[in-house]
Enzyme design. Structure first.
Site, PDB file in Angstrom:
ATOM      1  N   GLN A 194       0.812  -1.223   0.000  1.00 25.48           N
ATOM      2  CA  GLN A 194       0.000   0.000   0.000  1.00 25.48           C
ATOM      3  C   GLN A 194       0.848   1.277   0.000  1.00 25.48           C
ATOM      4  O   GLN A 194       0.415   2.306  -0.509  1.00 25.48           O
ATOM      5  CB  GLN A 194      -0.944   0.034   1.217  1.00 25.48           C
ATOM      6  N   LYS A 217      -1.288  -2.414  -7.925  1.00 20.88           N
ATOM      7  CA  LYS A 217      -1.857  -1.422  -6.998  1.00 20.88           C
ATOM      8  C   LYS A 217      -1.316  -0.017  -7.286  1.00 20.88           C
ATOM      9  O   LYS A 217      -1.607   0.926  -6.560  1.00 20.88           O
ATOM     10  CB  LYS A 217      -1.538  -1.802  -5.542  1.00 20.88           C
ATOM     11  N   CYS A 355      -8.468  -9.596   4.138  1.00 20.04           N
ATOM     12  CA  CYS A 355      -7.265 -10.415   4.382  1.00 20.04           C
ATOM     13  C   CYS A 355      -6.542  -9.989   5.656  1.00 20.04           C
ATOM     14  O   CYS A 355      -5.320 -10.085   5.754  1.00 20.04           O
ATOM     15  CB  CYS A 355      -6.299 -10.362   3.205  1.00 20.04           C
TER      16      CYS A 355
END
Length: 397
Positions: A194, A217, A355
């Site tokens: 992230q 991502k 998750c």
């Protein structure tokens, strides 16, 4: 701004959607899609040192992709290993590091880890008889650094921690953790799935030994990820995947390994995807990673303001110092139901445990709904989200 950027993303032009599931995967700009098509139409060949021009051209583009990624995070190009993604990177590392562990050694992770940074270590600990320990989370959704100082000690061999939580958005004090780990000679691994897409990253500044992240991502293709490792660390490590492209010499009895990064890149790599990732990085660098971060911060603040006005909503994650996502629950409504009504209103969010089951268990939650933002999102997307949540409350109360 997000609106002017939307035109670069074919899916967002073709479909009327407030796409708020960016922590899961991002949409792709036409520049990236074109780079992949271009490679297949004009440069496709295998990279394992063909003598003919086409292979040399493909090999060069593949090498340049390593360079582009390296510059992006402040590394050397031979420290960049292409993998399938963050999960793959962590598994490759766990398999290789496993050989350096013995019974009674300790591995330290945190309660906010993604399953991809829990299960590989559970397996490794089981196999070698090591102990897996968790840095707890405070009620303010931050790592308990006082506890971390006690947990990381001379028995610690590996510390593996998420940089930015994919559920809470918490940005962890990596530098401090790195210093702690190194004080005891432990290896520190950062899950940057992230953080790398959202903020400027300098691996030298962070001083981490390894960093894992994914292309998909950060407006790049699926099927490509990165494992960065300090050169000295990677040279000492044995590979755990074997085959073509990762060898120097092979006899019937034995083999020697190729230099970095090839040593860890067995088989035909994801060449087109690597080239697509390099293009994605150029796209982000054109915007500037500081701007990407600021845009995410602005949207998150706006979302906090808008959502906190809704009665019966509970927002998770720290007040300050958080990444661009917001996880929440609406009193008396299941996250899946909230998400289904939002879906009907053209708002894409994620519902469930993201998750991160141990994290949800820590706060005694069955799950949550998560909206996560990226460069092409706008305040209008968040308005649609807030409106959708209000509708869900009316319908389901």
């Amino acid at each position: 701004g997000g609106n002017s950027m939307k035109k670069d993303f074919p899916l967002l032009t073709n479909i009327d959607i407030a796409y708020l599931d960016n922590a899961s995967t991002t949409q792709k700009p036409k520049q990236v899609i074109q780079a992949i098509v271009d490679f297949y139409e004009n440069s496709n060949a295998n990279v394992h040192r063909g003598i003919y021009n086409l292979s040399q051209k493909a090999s060069l583009m593949y090498a340049e992709a390593h360079e582009t990624v390296a510059k992006f995070i402040g590394a050397n190009e031979d420290e960049i290993i292409f993998t399938k993604g963050t999960t793959d990177s962590i598994n490759i590392l766990a398999q290789s590091l496993k050989k350096t562990l013995k019974e009674g050694d300790e591995i330290v992770i945190s309660e906010m880890e993604h399953h991809s940074n829990i299960i590989p270590w559970q397996q490794v600990a089981k196999e070698v008889g090591a102990r897996l320990k968790y840095i707890p989370i405070t009620d303010k959704f931050e790592l308990d650094m006082d506890k971390a100082k006690k947990l990381i000690n001379k028995k610690t061999k590996i510390v593996s921690v998420v940089h930015m939580s994919n559920t809470l958005g918490t940005i962890n004090p990596i530098k401090e953790l790195t210093e702690l780990a190194h004080k005891f000679g432990a290896v520190i691994i950062i899950d940057g799935a992230q953080s790398v897409p959202h903020m400027p990253i300098d691996v030298r500044g962070l001083d981490c030994d390894f960093l894992a992240f994914s292309g998909h991502k950060m407006v790049g293709p699926t099927g490509i990820g990165v494992l960065y490792g300090k050169r000295a660390r990677l040279e000492k490590l044995d590979p755990s995947v074997f085959g073509g492209g990762m060898i120097k010499e092979v006899t019937k009895e034995a083999a020697t390994w190729a230099d970095l990064p090839e040593k860890f890149e067995a088989g035909t790599p994801a060449i087109a995807q690597a080239i697509g990732l390099a293009e994605a990085i150029r796209y982000l660098e054109n915007i500037g990673m500081k701007k990407v971060f600021v845009h995410g911060q602005k949207l998150t603040k706006y979302a906090q303001e808008q959502l906190s006005q809704i009665e019966g909503i509970e927002i998770f994650g720290p007040e300050e110092n958080r990444g661009s996502m917001i996880a929440f629950n609406v009193k008396g409504i299941h996250p899946h139901d909230v998400s289904e009504i939002l879906n009907q209103k053209g708002v894409a969010v994620r519902a469930g445990n993201h998750c991160t089951m141990p994290l949800h268990n820590r706060f005694e939650l069955q799950g949550s709904t998560r909206a996560s933002f990226y460069i092409y999102n706008t305040e209008e997307d968040i308005d649609r989200l807030a409106k959708g949540i209000r509708t869900a409350k009316e319908i389901l109360k």
